[in-house]
Design a protein around this motif. Structure first.
Motif, PDB file in Angstrom:
ATOM      1  N   PRO A   1       0.706  19.786  17.316  1.00  0.00           N
ATOM      2  CA  PRO A   1      -0.291  19.422  16.301  1.00  0.00           C
ATOM      3  C   PRO A   1      -0.040  19.990  14.912  1.00  0.00           C
ATOM      4  CG  PRO A   1      -1.192  20.967  17.909  1.00  0.00           C
ATOM      5  CD  PRO A   1       0.108  20.516  18.448  1.00  0.00           C
ATOM      6  N   VAL A   2       0.613  21.133  14.796  1.00  0.00           N
ATOM      7  CA  VAL A   2       0.883  21.653  13.454  1.00  0.00           C
ATOM      8  C   VAL A   2       1.886  20.754  12.745  1.00  0.00           C
ATOM      9  CG1 VAL A   2       1.821  23.586  12.138  1.00  0.00           C
ATOM     10  CG2 VAL A   2       0.278  24.020  14.055  1.00  0.00           C
ATOM     11  N   PHE A   3       2.960  20.385  13.451  1.00  0.00           N
ATOM     12  CA  PHE A   3       3.884  19.417  12.873  1.00  0.00           C
ATOM     13  C   PHE A   3       3.201  18.062  12.706  1.00  0.00           C
ATOM     14  CE2 PHE A   3       6.827  15.874  13.413  1.00  0.00           C
ATOM     15  CZ  PHE A   3       7.616  16.064  12.280  1.00  0.00           C
ATOM     16  N   GLY A   4       2.378  17.683  13.686  1.00  0.00           N
ATOM     17  CA  GLY A   4       1.670  16.409  13.596  1.00  0.00           C
ATOM     18  C   GLY A   4       0.817  16.321  12.346  1.00  0.00           C
ATOM     19  N   SER A   5       0.162  17.412  11.971  1.00  0.00           N
ATOM     20  CA  SER A   5      -0.645  17.414  10.743  1.00  0.00           C
ATOM     21  C   SER A   5       0.232  17.263   9.510  1.00  0.00           C
ATOM     22  CB  SER A   5      -1.447  18.716  10.657  1.00  0.00           C
ATOM     23  OG  SER A   5      -2.403  18.782  11.696  1.00  0.00           O
ATOM     24  N   ARG A   6       1.386  17.911   9.544  1.00  0.00           N
ATOM     25  CA  ARG A   6       2.303  17.792   8.403  1.00  0.00           C
ATOM     26  C   ARG A   6       2.813  16.362   8.272  1.00  0.00           C
ATOM     27  NH1 ARG A   6       6.095  22.604   6.521  1.00  0.00           N
ATOM     28  NH2 ARG A   6       6.590  21.778   4.448  1.00  0.00           N
TER      29      ARG A   6
ATOM     30  N   LYS B   1       1.229  13.663   9.266  1.00  0.00           N
ATOM     31  CA  LYS B   1       0.130  12.842   8.764  1.00  0.00           C
ATOM     32  C   LYS B   1      -0.043  13.002   7.248  1.00  0.00           C
ATOM     33  CE  LYS B   1      -3.681  12.687  11.279  1.00  0.00           C
ATOM     34  NZ  LYS B   1      -4.799  13.149  12.150  1.00  0.00           N
ATOM     35  N   GLN B   2       0.157  14.210   6.751  1.00  0.00           N
ATOM     36  CA  GLN B   2       0.082  14.413   5.305  1.00  0.00           C
ATOM     37  C   GLN B   2       1.126  13.564   4.587  1.00  0.00           C
ATOM     38  OE1 GLN B   2       0.503  18.603   4.614  1.00  0.00           O
ATOM     39  NE2 GLN B   2      -1.621  19.076   5.093  1.00  0.00           N
ATOM     40  N   ARG B   3       2.336  13.531   5.152  1.00  0.00           N
ATOM     41  CA  ARG B   3       3.392  12.735   4.520  1.00  0.00           C
ATOM     42  C   ARG B   3       3.049  11.241   4.575  1.00  0.00           C
ATOM     43  NH1 ARG B   3       6.052  11.418   0.576  1.00  0.00           N
ATOM     44  NH2 ARG B   3       7.959  10.222   0.948  1.00  0.00           N
ATOM     45  N   LEU B   4       2.478  10.794   5.662  1.00  0.00           N
ATOM     46  CA  LEU B   4       2.094   9.390   5.781  1.00  0.00           C
ATOM     47  C   LEU B   4       0.999   9.043   4.767  1.00  0.00           C
ATOM     48  CD1 LEU B   4       2.028   9.020   9.680  1.00  0.00           C
ATOM     49  CD2 LEU B   4       3.860   8.364   8.100  1.00  0.00           C
ATOM     50  N   ARG B   5       0.083   9.959   4.534  1.00  0.00           N
ATOM     51  CA  ARG B   5      -0.976   9.718   3.553  1.00  0.00           C
ATOM     52  C   ARG B   5      -0.420   9.650   2.129  1.00  0.00           C
ATOM     53  NH1 ARG B   5      -4.793  14.171   6.438  1.00  0.00           N
ATOM     54  NH2 ARG B   5      -5.637  12.857   8.087  1.00  0.00           N
ATOM     55  N   HIS B   6       0.761  10.244   1.942  1.00  0.00           N
ATOM     56  CA  HIS B   6       1.388  10.220   0.620  1.00  0.00           C
ATOM     57  C   HIS B   6       2.402   9.092   0.485  1.00  0.00           C
ATOM     58  CE1 HIS B   6      -0.324  14.321   0.339  1.00  0.00           C
ATOM     59  NE2 HIS B   6      -0.319  14.082  -0.963  1.00  0.00           N
ATOM     60  N   GLY B   7       2.392   8.147   1.400  1.00  0.00           N
ATOM     61  CA  GLY B   7       3.171   6.942   1.199  1.00  0.00           C
ATOM     62  C   GLY B   7       4.289   6.648   2.169  1.00  0.00           C
ATOM     63  N   ALA B   8       4.682   7.608   3.003  1.00  0.00           N
ATOM     64  CA  ALA B   8       5.711   7.310   3.999  1.00  0.00           C
ATOM     65  C   ALA B   8       5.148   6.347   5.045  1.00  0.00           C
ATOM     66  CB  ALA B   8       6.203   8.589   4.664  1.00  0.00           C
ATOM     67  N   GLN B   9       6.038   5.634   5.730  1.00  0.00           N
ATOM     68  CA  GLN B   9       5.634   4.709   6.788  1.00  0.00           C
ATOM     69  C   GLN B   9       6.163   5.203   8.131  1.00  0.00           C
ATOM     70  OE1 GLN B   9       5.514   0.358   5.636  1.00  0.00           O
ATOM     71  NE2 GLN B   9       7.061   1.056   4.168  1.00  0.00           N
ATOM     72  N   ILE B  10       5.500   4.781   9.194  1.00  0.00           N
ATOM     73  CA  ILE B  10       5.891   5.229  10.523  1.00  0.00           C
ATOM     74  C   ILE B  10       5.962   4.058  11.485  1.00  0.00           C
ATOM     75  CG2 ILE B  10       3.509   5.781  11.218  1.00  0.00           C
ATOM     76  CD1 ILE B  10       4.694   8.152  12.824  1.00  0.00           C
ATOM     77  N   ILE B  11       6.990   4.069  12.308  1.00  0.00           N
ATOM     78  CA  ILE B  11       7.155   3.133  13.418  1.00  0.00           C
ATOM     79  C   ILE B  11       6.919   3.936  14.691  1.00  0.00           C
ATOM     80  CG2 ILE B  11       8.765   1.612  14.634  1.00  0.00           C
ATOM     81  CD1 ILE B  11      10.395   1.697  11.878  1.00  0.00           C
TER      82      ILE B  11
END
Length: 715
Positions: free
Chosen positions: A183-188, A190-200
């Motif tokens: 979860p600590v990495f998971g939160s990081r 999610k922060q990157r995704l909120r700043h514009g990165a995309q995830i598959i």
């Protein structure tokens, strides 16, 4: 994760009924709060509910503080002094070897213990036992990572630090659920995704990263369990046939390029041809491949949903192939990144806990490597690899493997096909368990040695980003000895003198004999903070990003990854596929977190089942259901959920009363014997409604094997 904390403690009076020797302190230190440290290289001041709140187990009433012995697993335990327990272990192992041969005993190291504690275990096995019968719990989780990344990149570890995700543009997440398991990495992330990165997200289950507040995946690919290699081949096929490959990177930094390209271009690897195996829409796969390959920085993160398959090693090589095809290696924001399952899985592998490798992933057959340790230890080492954990079990049932030392692992709960595991343990003459609690494996033990918690340890852990972090004791050992000291005393009693003054001396030996750690010392880590290996003359301050100018092996190796379907298939009797995972509040088999208030959030393992499968069977949320496979049966509570796709069910394995691994089979990865936990053909029925023809005899009730031996001890 390798999170760093500051423990805040206060002294409390010793309980009136406590077993206290005359002259002993009348107060004991007690943790009142765990505060995540901003200086932590991995967590930077963040924490999850496990690290923040689940420390109470260290003082739990179930914790055992004294050595115990018994002659039979049907007897009560008898408390003894340390000297008697150690002599019992040493004499017992020596007697077994006299009767059955040098190879009749072995050891299993723990991924919850420090690097220093793990190192001395493999040293004891090789030098005192005189064989290479040593293995670790990484066998059942990330051994395919070690094999696959070593074959392709030249080293058995991930390529990036966690900070790298801040620079990624597209993430391919497969077989991992970081918001629950990391979860600590998971939160990081999610922060990157909120700043514009995309995830598959490629996962049979709809995890939170598919869609949750402020986060939505560009694509969710709910591939069928067992089809990973077909999927990754299809992704690579699109990259190559649509001209998306980084030709310059391939020609300058990789080898075996043309044979691989010829293989991956074949029609059999196209999204259309693999759709029957993966269950995926070919156009979705093509869109995902284009998105990943076109990103300025594309990264891959994966977990046990990749490794715990019959083609786990093949899939890891497939991920490495995809990263090399697109040039996504050797800089921030890219790479191939395994998310490890326990605090020191990486370290236990680094320290030589596999039967074919000495510390630093150097094969036991290499005479120049053996010579380093033979000169230092003063013994000859066996050049032949020893037994893996599954081989130990088979040999025990066959009568040739008779004694086992188990450090901090609960193999009678965590390993697959528990009927087979328990039969093997019952067959042995001497099982020695070193742990905090009388766990499930201790039911089959003859000697119990109490262990130390992380609050009492001195040494290092190594996390998924290769980061060596210090762990320091905030209180003396509650059992009077450090775990590495107990191992040294066993080895000495067996005729091989082992002695260290402290954990720092053990790390000094590791650094002196292993090039990867040549620049590491506890004193330096205390002074400068955590470091990522390799730490040596070429990288004196560590290596946050691997393979920058060239791969560890020189050139990256592209490996054809032929899809071979698993033999664990559904049929009329077992028409569903079971896959397993973890939950946010619990840790591994739950021995620690179940003894804390975290169990309020997850008091039992449940079976997630899709509404259509539930309706067909008359199952509603809250019903007790019987879960049956070809090898066993257990009972647990159903949770009807659209997170699952039809035909697939899901559970966790944190509670021994459930015994999820009663139903998992012995199918394993072709290269490493990592169990295929993620694919088990099962049937689900309302409990007490009968079980399908063909379900194994000797089934379990609530996860307990009918007729299995009981220790008679309090747990």
């Amino acid at each position: 994760m390798g999170c760093t904390f500051r423990a805040e403690i206060q002294d409390r009076p010793v309980d009136d009924d406590a077993d206290v020797l005359p002259g002993s302190p009348t107060t004991v230190p007690e943790v009142v709060r765990m505060v995540p440290a901003r200086s932590g290289g991995a967590n930077e001041g963040h924490s999850c509910v496990k690290g923040r709140f689940a420390y109470g187990y260290t003082n739990h009433e179930d914790r055992q503080l004294h050595p115990m012995v018994r002659d039979s697993i049907d007897e009560e335990w008898r408390v003894v002094a340390w000297d008697e327990a150690i002599r019992r272990v040493a004499d017992g192992f020596r007697a077994i070897q006299d009767r059955h041969g040098v190879g009749a005993v072995g050891g299993i190291s723990s991924s919850r213990c420090t690097n220093e504690e793990v190192y001395v275990v493999q040293k004891m096995v090789r030098a005192a036992f005189g064989n290479n019968n040593v293995d670790t719990c990484a066998r059942v989780c990330h051994s395919p990572t070690g094999y696959g990344l070593n074959q392709t990149f030249g080293t058995s570890a991930g390529t990036q630090d966690f900070e790298s995700v801040d620079h990624t543009d597209v993430v391919l997440l497969i077989g991992a659920n970081p918001t629950d398991a990391h979860p600590v990495f998971g939160s990081r992330l999610k922060q990157r995704l909120r700043h514009g990165a995309q995830i598959i997200v490629a996962d049979p289950r709809r995890i939170d990263l598919v869609r949750s507040p402020h986060v939505e995946a560009a694509s969710h690919l709910p591939l069928l369990p067992g089809s990973n290699v077909a999927f990754i081949n299809a992704m690579a096929h699109v990259v190559v046939t649509e001209g998306l490959a980084d030709e310059e990177f391939l020609r300058e930094r990789c080898e075996d390029v043309d044979p691989y390209l010829e293989f991956i271009r074949r029609d059999e690897n196209s999204p259309e041809a693999t759709a029957a195996a993966t269950g995926l829409d070919p156009e979705q796969v093509r869109a995902a491949a284009r998105l990943y390959a076109s990103a300025p920085n594309g990264s891959i993160y994966y977990g046990l949903g990749v490794t715990e398959h019959s083609q786990g090693s093949t899939m890891v090589m497939g991920l490495a192939n995809l990263a090399m095809l697109t040039g996504n290696i050797g800089r921030k924001g890219v790479g191939v990144n395994p998310l490890r399952g326990q605090n020191n899985v990486q370290g236990s592998c680094d320290m030589g806990s596999f039967p074919h490798e000495l510390p630093g992933y150097r094969h036991i057959s290499r005479p120049e490597v053996r010579a380093i340790y033979e000169d230092l230890w003063g013994v000859s080492l066996d050049p032949e690899p020893g037994l893996r954990i599954p081989n130990m079990f088979d040999a025990a049932i066959g009568g040739t493997f008779r004694g086992l030392y188990v450090q901090g692992e609960d193999i009678a709960q965590s390993d697959p096909n528990l009927q087979h595991v328990r039969a093997a343990l019952t067959s042995m003459e001497l099982v020695v368990v070193q742990d905090l609690f009388l766990n499930e494996t201790a039911r089959y033990a003859h000697v119990f040695l109490p262990g130390s918690s992380f609050l009492e340890k001195d040494g290092t852990f190594t996390n998924a980003e290769r980061r060596l972090g210090r762990v320091r004791p905030i209180m003396p050992s509650k059992v009077g000895k450090d775990e590495w000291q107990v191992v040294c005393e066993i080895a000495t009693a067996m005729g091989f003198p082992m002695h260290y003054d402290d954990a720092a001396q053990i790390m000094d030996e590791i650094a002196a004999t292993t090039p990867t750690f040549a620049g590491v010392s506890l004193e330096r880590l205390d002074r400068e903070g955590s470091m990522q290996w390799p730490v040596n003359e070429a990288a004196p301050t560590g290596t946050p990003t691997m393979h920058v100018e060239q791969f560890v092996r020189g050139r990256g190796r592209l490996v054809p990854t032929v899809f071979v379907p698993t033999t664990e298939t559904t049929n009329r009797r077992f028409p569903l596929i079971l896959t397993t995972g973890r939950i946010l509040s619990q840790y591994n088999v739950g021995a620690q977190t179940r003894r804390t208030a975290n169990s309020t959030w997850h008091p039992e393992d449940v079976l997630e089942i899709h509404p259509s499968d539930a309706e067909l069977r008359g199952i509603r949320t809250g019903d007790r259901v019987e879960l049956s496979s070809r090898v066993g049966t257990t009972t647990l509570t159903a949770q009807v959920s659209e997170r699952m796709q039809p035909g697939v069910v899901y559970t966790t394995f944190h509670h021994p009363v459930t015994g999820a691994n009663v139903v998992t089979t012995e199918n394993s990865d072709w290269a490493t014997n990592c169990p295929e936990y993620k694919v088990t053909a099962v049937q689900v029925a309302v409990a007490n409604a009968g079980r399908p023809d063909g379900a194994a005899d000797g089934a379990a009730v609530g996860g307990e094997l009918v007729g299995s031996p009981s220790s008679g001890a309090s747990r």
